[in-house]
Write a protein that holds these residues in place. Sequence first.
Motif, PDB file in Angstrom:
ATOM      1  N   ARG A  50       0.849  -1.191   0.000  1.00 55.83           N
ATOM      2  CA  ARG A  50       0.000   0.000   0.000  1.00 55.83           C
ATOM      3  C   ARG A  50       0.882   1.237   0.000  1.00 55.83           C
ATOM      4  N   PHE A  51       0.779   2.035  -1.036  1.00 52.34           N
ATOM      5  CA  PHE A  51       1.525   3.287  -1.099  1.00 52.34           C
ATOM      6  C   PHE A  51       0.767   4.252  -1.999  1.00 52.34           C
ATOM      7  N   ARG A  52       1.037   5.530  -1.810  1.00 53.55           N
ATOM      8  CA  ARG A  52       0.323   6.566  -2.534  1.00 53.55           C
ATOM      9  C   ARG A  52       0.672   6.509  -4.032  1.00 53.55           C
ATOM     10  N   GLY A  53      -0.346   6.583  -4.864  1.00 56.95           N
ATOM     11  CA  GLY A  53      -0.153   6.580  -6.309  1.00 56.95           C
ATOM     12  C   GLY A  53      -0.024   5.212  -6.925  1.00 56.95           C
ATOM     13  N   ARG A  54      -0.313   4.154  -6.150  1.00 55.64           N
ATOM     14  CA  ARG A  54      -0.148   2.796  -6.676  1.00 55.64           C
ATOM     15  C   ARG A  54      -1.047   2.545  -7.888  1.00 55.64           C
ATOM     16  N   ASN A  55      -2.314   2.881  -7.762  1.00 57.62           N
ATOM     17  CA  ASN A  55      -3.245   2.645  -8.874  1.00 57.62           C
ATOM     18  C   ASN A  55      -2.911   3.501 -10.094  1.00 57.62           C
TER      19      ASN A  55
END
Length: 269
Positions: A95-100
Amino acid sequence: MRRAGMYVLLTAIALVFVGPFLILLSAGLKPSGQAVFSFPPDIIPRPPVLDWVKEAWTAIPYPRYLLNSVIYVGAMVPLYVLVSALCAYPLARLRFRGRNLIFLAILSTMFLPGEVMLIPRFLVVSQLGMADTFAGVILPGLLSAFGIFLLRQTFAGVPREIVDAARTDGCHELRIFWHVMLPAARPTLAILGIFGFISVWNSFIWPLVVLKDSAKYPIALGIAYLAGITGTDVRTLAAGTIISIIPVVVVFMIMQRHVLEGMRGAVKG
């Protein structure tokens, strides 16, 4: 009756796909006195001869081209699978920001024609001094949006309980990736490896663009070179093509069990 009709339909479909290969094999084994093209088609050589195979083998440096393709496959396929897995694991399990957003950006490159990337790749390879080298052929093919997408979906389907149990036992992320995720994705890795093998073995456009020295050509470029030498000699060209197909068939037969396991897992999922 329904099962018999299904077998008849499947046999007809199989003949449609196998027919061109049988015609090619027949043309490469027919003696000079037997017509290659006739109506109705005559695909049984009478008698089979290996003269055209020998001529194709000696008309071009065939062993060198085969060795080059083996080098490309041996270097690219394992690294291609490993790089795809390393990219897919954090996109699936971390889980990290901007993954999608990153995943969508990678996925969007699948909709670009391969020819669009030829000039940017060639410019980068030339600036790095890798034009007309084995590395210039190998490195640009190590990253694939298709491989990342396929493994990301596989990693996302691994039960979270297994990963949580590994973390409870003190495993860090790299150990989870190596000892949990990769064994769970073995059928998918096998399928991806086969796709990568076929793609590298049949690669034509990129080696043609980046290579100048014909001694570094893969077998696909060697077949094109053979076509230029033989001209209208269909028998020699067919024999040379058959030689280049044999390794692909052998690899697929060896890996067939893993492919079927992957397909059953995909259908079950």
